[in-house]
Design a protein around this motif. Sequence first.
Motif, PDB file in Angstrom:
ATOM      1  N   GLU A 153     -20.683   5.538  -4.751  1.00  0.00           N
ATOM      2  CA  GLU A 153     -19.629   6.717  -4.371  1.00  0.00           C
ATOM      3  C   GLU A 153     -20.422   7.537  -3.386  1.00  0.00           C
ATOM      4  N   SER A 191     -15.656   1.249  -1.928  1.00  0.00           N
ATOM      5  CA  SER A 191     -14.459   0.381  -1.752  1.00  0.00           C
ATOM      6  C   SER A 191     -13.052   1.188  -0.998  1.00  0.00           C
ATOM      7  N   SER A 192     -13.026   2.192  -1.350  1.00  0.00           N
ATOM      8  CA  SER A 192     -11.981   3.119  -0.632  1.00  0.00           C
ATOM      9  C   SER A 192     -12.049   3.170   0.739  1.00  0.00           C
ATOM     10  N   VAL A 238     -16.431   9.627  -2.518  1.00  0.00           N
ATOM     11  CA  VAL A 238     -15.589   8.760  -1.812  1.00  0.00           C
ATOM     12  C   VAL A 238     -16.120   7.343  -2.131  1.00  0.00           C
ATOM     13  N   GLU A 277       0.865  -1.164  -0.024  1.00  0.00           N
ATOM     14  CA  GLU A 277       0.078   0.204   0.090  1.00  0.00           C
ATOM     15  C   GLU A 277       1.031   1.347   0.018  1.00  0.00           C
ATOM     16  N   SER A 323     -11.490  -0.261   2.310  1.00  0.00           N
ATOM     17  CA  SER A 323     -10.249  -0.618   2.155  1.00  0.00           C
ATOM     18  C   SER A 323      -9.375   0.257   3.208  1.00  0.00           C
ATOM     19  N   PHE A 324      -9.829   1.505   3.454  1.00  0.00           N
ATOM     20  CA  PHE A 324      -9.143   2.425   4.271  1.00  0.00           C
ATOM     21  C   PHE A 324      -9.329   1.825   5.939  1.00  0.00           C
ATOM     22  N   THR A 344     -12.391  10.652  -7.728  1.00  0.00           N
ATOM     23  CA  THR A 344     -12.787  10.076  -6.368  1.00  0.00           C
ATOM     24  C   THR A 344     -11.649   9.908  -5.673  1.00  0.00           C
ATOM     25  N   GLU A 345     -11.884   9.708  -4.334  1.00  0.00           N
ATOM     26  CA  GLU A 345     -10.812   9.446  -3.346  1.00  0.00           C
ATOM     27  C   GLU A 345     -10.530   7.930  -3.151  1.00  0.00           C
ATOM     28  N   THR A 346      -9.092   7.659  -2.845  1.00  0.00           N
ATOM     29  CA  THR A 346      -8.787   6.300  -2.562  1.00  0.00           C
ATOM     30  C   THR A 346      -8.075   6.123  -0.992  1.00  0.00           C
ATOM     31  N   ALA A 347      -7.974   4.852  -0.771  1.00  0.00           N
ATOM     32  CA  ALA A 347      -7.691   4.793   0.554  1.00  0.00           C
ATOM     33  C   ALA A 347      -6.575   5.400   1.113  1.00  0.00           C
ATOM     34  N   THR A 363      -5.525   8.504  -0.197  1.00  0.00           N
ATOM     35  CA  THR A 363      -5.864   9.892  -0.067  1.00  0.00           C
ATOM     36  C   THR A 363      -6.684  10.121   1.184  1.00  0.00           C
TER      37      THR A 363
END
Length: 655
Positions: free
Chosen positions: A192, A161-162, A158, A30, A165-166, A113-116, A118
């Motif tokens: 989202e 899935s993010s 967001v 990660e 994962s986060f 969109t945001e990721t884990a 960010t």
Amino acid sequence: MAGNNSSQDDEKASQSSGSSTIAEQTAAAEQNRPIIGKDFGNPSLGTTLSKTIPGGTADVNFPFDTVDVRRAQFPQEYEVETPSGLVPIATLQDDEASSGAMPVMSANGLYRTETAATLETRLSRTATTDVNFPFATERSDQAEFPDEYTAETETGLVPISSIRSFRRIPTRVPTLPSLNEGEEEKGEPEIEFVTFTIGDKANPINWSKGYKWYVTMVVSMLVICVAFGSSCVTGGLGLIEDKYNVSQEVAILTCSIMVIGFAVGPLAWSPLSEQIGRRPVYFISLLLYTIFNIPCALSPNIGGLLVSRFLCGVFSSSGLVLAGGTIADIWPAEHRGNAIAYFAAAPYCGPVFGPLVCGWINIGSGRLDLIFWVNLAFAGAMFVIVATIPETYAPTILKNRAKKLRKETGNPMIMTEQEKLKQPLSEIIRTVLLTPIHLILTEPVLDLMNMYIVLIYSLLYAFFFAYPVIFTELHDYNDGIIGLMFIPILIGAMFALVTTPVLEKMYSKTISMRKAVPEDRLIGAMIGAPFVPVALFILGATSYKKIIWVGPSSAGLAFGYGMVLIYFSVNNYIIDSYERIAASALAAKVFTRSAGGAAFPLFTTQMYHRLGLQWASWLLAFISLAMVLIPFGFYRYGAHLRSIWGNMTAYSVSN
């Protein structure tokens, strides 16, 4: 050969790291992911991809038959060549963040969109539920992003899935059907969630401090306006008796029946505000409240007046139930206490203005209808002022934004937690109507605290009918002068408003040193509790002809001071003790409080006539003295009592 060598190298690397855990390897992967993105950022793609057409064009080999071309973010994928053969989606998006209210738009016309990764700097690993989470109309126990309404992210979108994962949430079996009728999603839909962007001007928390205080003062005045309406008739009870030829008890009922409306109205306004927002509820209810003052003024019989007063109570109660929520909407948790501390006096000071103002209207004009016209003017002015305030409820603001984004992008999976977890109407009705009753029947802790608030609220309304008896029999005062005798109650409440910010600072200092418990909120009640019986003992001891008006009137100083401190502390204690179902606990409090406030006026006058001016006050003083034990007892043994008495411990704050 090269492949074999690579395989051998990988095997050796795997053996050398055999002592590391799978979690450590996952965390390392990660951490390394952003480095790949740097190797293939926008500058490196500039020599490979065309920038003349945003997002690129779909090659003839693009699988049109099986892929939704409209949602493709990299349609050139099948015809381009890159040095590494890996292109992170983040490198296809603009690096500039938008400072506006809408999510950030990428170069290809789609929203970023945001990721884990960010989310690391924007969210806590442990989700927290804010007080404004729409508890009454959502399955809050199933929320995966309960801090959606308070979080601010760079892009404002967001993916679920993010979040998983986060926060290491396992993927769930899909239970949500597609929003497009007739269309079925295979697998779990990629929802989202919409959030506020960083520094979002649409977020009420980001409003200027001056404007926040303006809104706080407006809703406080609204509460005073509503409470004034309930007690305005106490300045003209004789006019009601004469005009409609009814007894004093029936005339008093015109006050009590509006207070009963205060108990009924919140059952509708509170959940409705979670569905459509604060602003529409304010607009609809206050408009109707203003209008129904007209039949109060023009009613030809007592039945029409009673019905109109009840409806006034139902419609105006939105101000009582939503004002605190509005303050919570605009102030962050660390500053909310100070705003609530100044707001605490409004529900109890408001009724005092009724006899103070309308007593002189009675003396000066002798017109009952003028009392209601004045109340209509006050209500109408507050309706206009409140209508100018923008929406403050974050779930509604984000719901409207999600609706706009769905229309712009054609993506039905852009939504809020409220839309994802919306309960059916039958479940909402059960929660709103049955849960407060269930709490009243099964929670002794809540019942005792409610009894204390009922006593304080009822005593306030009892003063409205005790003072006319005392000051008429002893000093032969008219309704106008009797109204002036309530001023000390306001002065005592003002002294309490100086104390409540000090209590809030003490609480903030306490929670900075250790974990807070609900009993920390009871300091104010412990200070204020003795003042109530003291006030009533003074009232009884000074109710003699030989003692001037200053004696019984001064009792209001102690009562006003203790009243506000008790309400402020006990209200916060209930919220902290029943954090997850605070809305239902407060609904139970409002219901019981209003019932007591409506009942006491019906027998106060008779009690003072039969027991005498002294012993009627002393009886109430002895009851208040016994109730003093409640905040002291709960401060010492509250945690233990909640653990053994609580039938809904899952909803209470754990210790």
